[in-house]
Enzyme design. Structure first.
Site, PDB file in Angstrom:
ATOM      1  N   CYS A   1     -17.373   4.569   2.358  1.00 55.75           N
ATOM      2  CA  CYS A   1     -16.166   5.390   2.525  1.00 55.75           C
ATOM      3  C   CYS A   1     -16.387   6.433   3.617  1.00 55.75           C
ATOM      4  O   CYS A   1     -17.366   7.154   3.601  1.00 55.75           O
ATOM      5  CB  CYS A   1     -15.830   6.084   1.203  1.00 55.75           C
ATOM      6  SG  CYS A   1     -14.590   7.363   1.385  1.00 55.75           S
TER       7      CYS A   1
ATOM      8  N   CYS B   1     -16.359  10.159   1.954  1.00 62.41           N
ATOM      9  CA  CYS B   1     -17.345  10.612   0.974  1.00 62.41           C
ATOM     10  C   CYS B   1     -18.379  11.544   1.636  1.00 62.41           C
ATOM     11  O   CYS B   1     -18.663  11.411   2.828  1.00 62.41           O
ATOM     12  CB  CYS B   1     -18.061   9.408   0.344  1.00 62.41           C
ATOM     13  SG  CYS B   1     -17.203   8.716  -1.088  1.00 62.41           S
TER      14      CYS B   1
ATOM     15  N   HIS C   1     -15.137  10.150  -5.039  1.00 62.09           N
ATOM     16  CA  HIS C   1     -14.360   9.061  -4.464  1.00 62.09           C
ATOM     17  C   HIS C   1     -13.347   8.484  -5.460  1.00 62.09           C
ATOM     18  O   HIS C   1     -12.322   7.923  -5.071  1.00 62.09           O
ATOM     19  CB  HIS C   1     -15.336   7.962  -4.026  1.00 62.09           C
ATOM     20  CG  HIS C   1     -14.697   6.814  -3.318  1.00 62.09           C
ATOM     21  ND1 HIS C   1     -14.315   6.878  -1.996  1.00 62.09           N
ATOM     22  CD2 HIS C   1     -14.358   5.570  -3.752  1.00 62.09           C
ATOM     23  CE1 HIS C   1     -13.777   5.710  -1.649  1.00 62.09           C
ATOM     24  NE2 HIS C   1     -13.788   4.907  -2.686  1.00 62.09           N
TER      25      HIS C   1
ATOM     26  N   ASN D   1      -0.338  10.466   1.430  1.00 60.13           N
ATOM     27  CA  ASN D   1       0.075   9.091   1.133  1.00 60.13           C
ATOM     28  C   ASN D   1      -0.869   8.589   0.071  1.00 60.13           C
ATOM     29  O   ASN D   1      -2.077   8.555   0.305  1.00 60.13           O
ATOM     30  CB  ASN D   1      -0.092   8.183   2.348  1.00 60.13           C
ATOM     31  CG  ASN D   1       0.922   8.479   3.413  1.00 60.13           C
ATOM     32  OD1 ASN D   1       2.072   8.771   3.114  1.00 60.13           O
ATOM     33  ND2 ASN D   1       0.494   8.413   4.658  1.00 60.13           N
TER      34      ASN D   1
ATOM     35  N   SER E   1      -4.879   4.506   3.843  1.00 62.28           N
ATOM     36  CA  SER E   1      -5.957   3.660   4.354  1.00 62.28           C
ATOM     37  C   SER E   1      -7.238   3.777   3.537  1.00 62.28           C
ATOM     38  O   SER E   1      -8.177   3.022   3.756  1.00 62.28           O
ATOM     39  CB  SER E   1      -6.241   4.034   5.808  1.00 62.28           C
ATOM     40  OG  SER E   1      -6.645   5.393   5.886  1.00 62.28           O
TER      41      SER E   1
ATOM     42  N   HIS F   1     -10.062   7.415  -1.343  1.00 59.02           N
ATOM     43  CA  HIS F   1     -10.702   8.726  -1.565  1.00 59.02           C
ATOM     44  C   HIS F   1      -9.608   9.805  -1.546  1.00 59.02           C
ATOM     45  O   HIS F   1      -8.797   9.826  -0.630  1.00 59.02           O
ATOM     46  CB  HIS F   1     -11.744   8.988  -0.462  1.00 59.02           C
ATOM     47  CG  HIS F   1     -12.653  10.119  -0.794  1.00 59.02           C
ATOM     48  ND1 HIS F   1     -13.989   9.955  -1.081  1.00 59.02           N
ATOM     49  CD2 HIS F   1     -12.401  11.446  -0.928  1.00 59.02           C
ATOM     50  CE1 HIS F   1     -14.522  11.127  -1.361  1.00 59.02           C
ATOM     51  NE2 HIS F   1     -13.579  12.050  -1.279  1.00 59.02           N
TER      52      HIS F   1
ATOM     53  N   HIS G   1      -7.340  12.488  -0.674  1.00 53.78           N
ATOM     54  CA  HIS G   1      -7.211  13.292   0.545  1.00 53.78           C
ATOM     55  C   HIS G   1      -5.752  13.435   0.927  1.00 53.78           C
ATOM     56  O   HIS G   1      -4.895  12.709   0.433  1.00 53.78           O
ATOM     57  CB  HIS G   1      -7.966  12.625   1.706  1.00 53.78           C
ATOM     58  CG  HIS G   1      -7.327  11.358   2.190  1.00 53.78           C
ATOM     59  ND1 HIS G   1      -7.462  10.144   1.534  1.00 53.78           N
ATOM     60  CD2 HIS G   1      -6.523  11.106   3.255  1.00 53.78           C
ATOM     61  CE1 HIS G   1      -6.784   9.219   2.181  1.00 53.78           C
ATOM     62  NE2 HIS G   1      -6.196   9.765   3.229  1.00 53.78           N
TER      63      HIS G   1
ATOM     64  N   GLN H   1      -3.178  14.791   4.542  1.00 49.49           N
ATOM     65  CA  GLN H   1      -3.201  15.051   5.971  1.00 49.49           C
ATOM     66  C   GLN H   1      -2.333  16.255   6.290  1.00 49.49           C
ATOM     67  O   GLN H   1      -1.424  16.598   5.525  1.00 49.49           O
ATOM     68  CB  GLN H   1      -2.634  13.853   6.734  1.00 49.49           C
ATOM     69  CG  GLN H   1      -3.438  12.583   6.601  1.00 49.49           C
ATOM     70  CD  GLN H   1      -2.983  11.553   7.641  1.00 49.49           C
ATOM     71  OE1 GLN H   1      -2.773  11.868   8.806  1.00 49.49           O
ATOM     72  NE2 GLN H   1      -2.812  10.320   7.196  1.00 49.49           N
TER      73      GLN H   1
HETATM   74  P1  H2U Z   1      -4.311   7.987   5.392  1.00 50.07           P
HETATM   75  O1  H2U Z   1      -5.164   7.155   4.503  1.00 50.07           O
HETATM   76  O2  H2U Z   1      -3.332   8.836   4.654  1.00 50.07           O
HETATM   77  O3  H2U Z   1      -3.717   7.183   6.491  1.00 50.07           O
HETATM   78  O4  H2U Z   1      -5.289   9.073   6.103  1.00 50.07           O
HETATM   79  C1  H2U Z   1      -6.508   8.776   6.643  1.00 50.07           C
HETATM   80  C2  H2U Z   1      -6.612   9.505   7.963  1.00 50.07           C
HETATM   81  O5  H2U Z   1      -7.981   9.676   8.276  1.00 50.07           O
HETATM   82  C3  H2U Z   1      -5.980   8.743   9.108  1.00 50.07           C
HETATM   83  O6  H2U Z   1      -4.973   9.538   9.693  1.00 50.07           O
HETATM   84  C4  H2U Z   1      -8.165   9.498   9.648  1.00 50.07           C
HETATM   85  C5  H2U Z   1      -7.135   8.490  10.056  1.00 50.07           C
HETATM   86  O7  H2U Z   1      -6.746   8.717  11.398  1.00 50.07           O
HETATM   87  N1  H2U Z   1      -9.545   9.070   9.862  1.00 50.07           N
HETATM   88  C6  H2U Z   1     -10.418   9.896  10.552  1.00 50.07           C
HETATM   89  O8  H2U Z   1     -10.026  10.954  11.029  1.00 50.07           O
HETATM   90  N2  H2U Z   1     -11.732   9.513  10.694  1.00 50.07           N
HETATM   91  C7  H2U Z   1     -12.242   8.352  10.230  1.00 50.07           C
HETATM   92  O9  H2U Z   1     -13.415   8.109  10.339  1.00 50.07           O
HETATM   93  C8  H2U Z   1     -11.335   7.347   9.621  1.00 50.07           C
HETATM   94  C9  H2U Z   1      -9.946   7.802   9.324  1.00 50.07           C
HETATM   95 ZN    ZN Z   2     -15.088   8.311  -0.736  1.00 55.24          ZN
END
Ligand code: H2U
Ligand code: ZN
Length: 345
Positions: A50, A53, A113, A153, A161, A164, A166, A168
Site C-alpha cells: 500500500c 501505509c 490499513h 471517495n 484507488s 487505506h 484517506h 483528498q
Molecule cells: P483516491 O483513492 O481517492 O483516488 O486518492 C488517492 C490519491 O493519492 C490520488 O489522487 C494520490 C493519487 O494521485 N497518490 C499519490 O499522491 N501518491 C502515490 O504514490 C499514489 C497515489
Molecule cells: Zn495502507
C-alpha cells in the site's frame, strides 16, 4: 391532494436552486440490470504494497514516515499545480479557457490499513478533524487560493484507488461551480431573512423529525428533502459557522462523533463497507460571508443491496435528477440501523 408517498412529484433544492423528480410509486419495479460484485471485506492492518501505509514507498519514490495518527502529503499526481499561469487563453468567445492554480493534498486518516471512519475510535477521528482544520487554515492563508475542497471517495465503486482510509484536498484559485451555486443561494437567503438557510432548514427538520437520522449536541445528520442519491445525507452544524476552523473544541468532537455514527449506520445497512463520496462545503476566501453554513454531503450510490446501485444516466443526464424511494423512507431505513458496527457485534 398530492400524496408525497405515492404520487410522482418534484421537490426543490433551495441550496442548489434546482428541482428533482421523485417517483415513489416505482419502487416495486423488477430489476434485471447489472449486479455489482460485493467487494472483499478482509484487509490486513498493514499492507506492504500500500502506498499510504506507514514506512512504505509511494509512486515517484518518496517514503512515508512511521506516522501514528494522521499523515498529510502533497499529491504526487496533483490535478492542480501552484505555478500554472492564471491568465486566460480564449481564441473565441465560444472557446474560453483560463488557467487554474491550486494545491492538492492527500490525508491519511490512520496508520491502520484496515480501518474506515466507521471503525476508527472517535478520539482518532478527532485527530482527523484537527488535521482538516489545520489544512483548511493553512490553505485558506495562501492568497492565490479561493476555495478548499476536502473530500473522500470511499470504495472501488466510487473510483477510490486505495482502501487505506484517506481523503483528498483540492484547493483552487477558482471557486468550483457547485460551491458558487450554494454560495449564491445561501447569500440570497441571508439577505432576505438575516439567518442562514441551513440554520432555518435544520431547525425545521429537527422539529419534524421525519428526515433526521441521528444528532448530537452540535451536529445533525439527515436525509435532505431534496436528496438525489438513494441514501444521500447531509451533516449540518447546529451553530451557524462559516467553516470548520470556527468550530470550538467541543464542536469538533461532535463532528467526529456524528461522522462515526452516520458511517456506521451506512455500513450496517447492507453489511458492507458502504461506498460514497463525502465532502465539506464551507466559505470561500475573501471577506467572511456570514451566509455560509458549514455542512458535509454524503453521496452514496447504492440503492437496494450491496450489488444494486443507482446511476445518474438517461433522464438524469438529459433532463433532471430523479429518485424512486423517498427521502423519508431512506431516513427511516437509516434510523433503524444500529450504531454498533456489524463487524464488532
Ligand atoms: P483516491 O483513492 O481517492 O483516488 O486518492 C488517492 C490519491 O493519492 C490520488 O489522487 C494520490 C493519487 O494521485 N497518490 C499519490 O499522491 N501518491 C502515490 O504514490 C499514489 C497515489
Ligand atoms: Zn495502507
Amino acid at each position: 391532494m398530492l400524496d408525497l408517498r405515492s404520487h410522482p412529484h418534484r421537490r426543490y433544492n433551495p441550496l442548489a436552486g434546482e428541482w428533482l423528480l421523485v417517483s415513489p410509486h416505482r419502487t416495486q419495479r423488477p430489476w434485471q440490470g447489472q449486479v455489482e460484485k460485493v467487494p472483499a471485506e478482509t484487509r490486513p492492518a498493514y499492507d506492504p504494497k500500500c502506498y499510504l501505509c506507514p514506512g512504505n514507498e509511494r509512486a515517484g519514490g518518496r517514503r512515508n514516515p512511521q506516522y501514528e495518527k494522521t499523515f498529510v502529503f502533497t499529491n504526487d499526481f496533483s490535478a492542480l499545480l501552484a505555478d500554472t499561469p492564471d491568465s486566460g487563453a480564449s481564441p473565441h468567445e465560444l472557446l474560453r479557457a483560463e488557467g487554474v492554480r491550486g494545491i492538492c493534498r492527500v490525508i491519511c486518516f490512520s496508520p491502520r490499513h484496515d480501518l474506515t471512519m466507521a471503525e476508527m475510535d472517535v478520539g482518532d477521528l478527532e485527530a482527523v478533524v484537527r488535521t482538516w482544520v489545520e489544512e483548511f487554515e493553512s490553505l485558506m492563508g495562501r492568497p492565490f487560493l479561493r476555495y478548499v475542497q476536502i473530500f473522500e471517495n470511499r470504495g472501488e465503486m466510487m473510483g477510490c484507488s486505495n482502501p487505506h482510509p484517506h481523503c483528498q484536498i483540492w484547493a483552487s484559485s477558482a471557486v468550483p461551480d457547485e460551491v458558487a451555486r450554494e454560495e449564491r443561494m445561501q447569500t440570497e437567503y441571508w439577505r432576505g431573512h438575516g439567518r442562514t438557510l441551513l440554520g432555518d432548514y435544520l431547525e425545521l427538520e429537527l422539529r419534524l423529525g421525519e428526515r433526521i437520522v441521528c444528532a448530537n449536541e452540535h451536529f445533525a445528520a439527515l436525509v435532505p428533502w431534496w436528496a438525489v442519491w438513494p441514501f444521500e445525507t447531509m451533516v449540518v452544524s447546529r451553530r451557524a459557522v462559516t467553516g470548520i476552523d470556527e468550530l470550538t473544541g467541543e464542536e469538533r468532537a461532535g463532528l467526529a462523533d456524528i461522522l462515526k455514527r452516520i458511517t456506521t449506520r451506512y455500513d450496517n445497512l447492507f453489511e458492507i463497507s458502504f461506498p460514497y463520496s463525502f465532502g465539506f462545503h464551507q466559505r470561500t476566501a475573501g471577506e467572511r460571508n456570514p451566509a455560509w453554513h458549514l455542512h458535509a454531503h454524503f453521496y452514496p450510490p447504492l440503492l437496494r443491496s450491496a450489488t444494486v446501485r443507482k446511476f445518474l444516466v438517461g433522464y438524469e443526464m438529459l433532463a433532471m435528477p430523479q429518485r424512486d424511494i423517498t427521502a423519508e423512507t431512506a431516513a427511516a431505513r437509516l434510523r433503524e440501523q444500529s450504531e454498533v458496527h456489524y463487524r464488532k457485534r
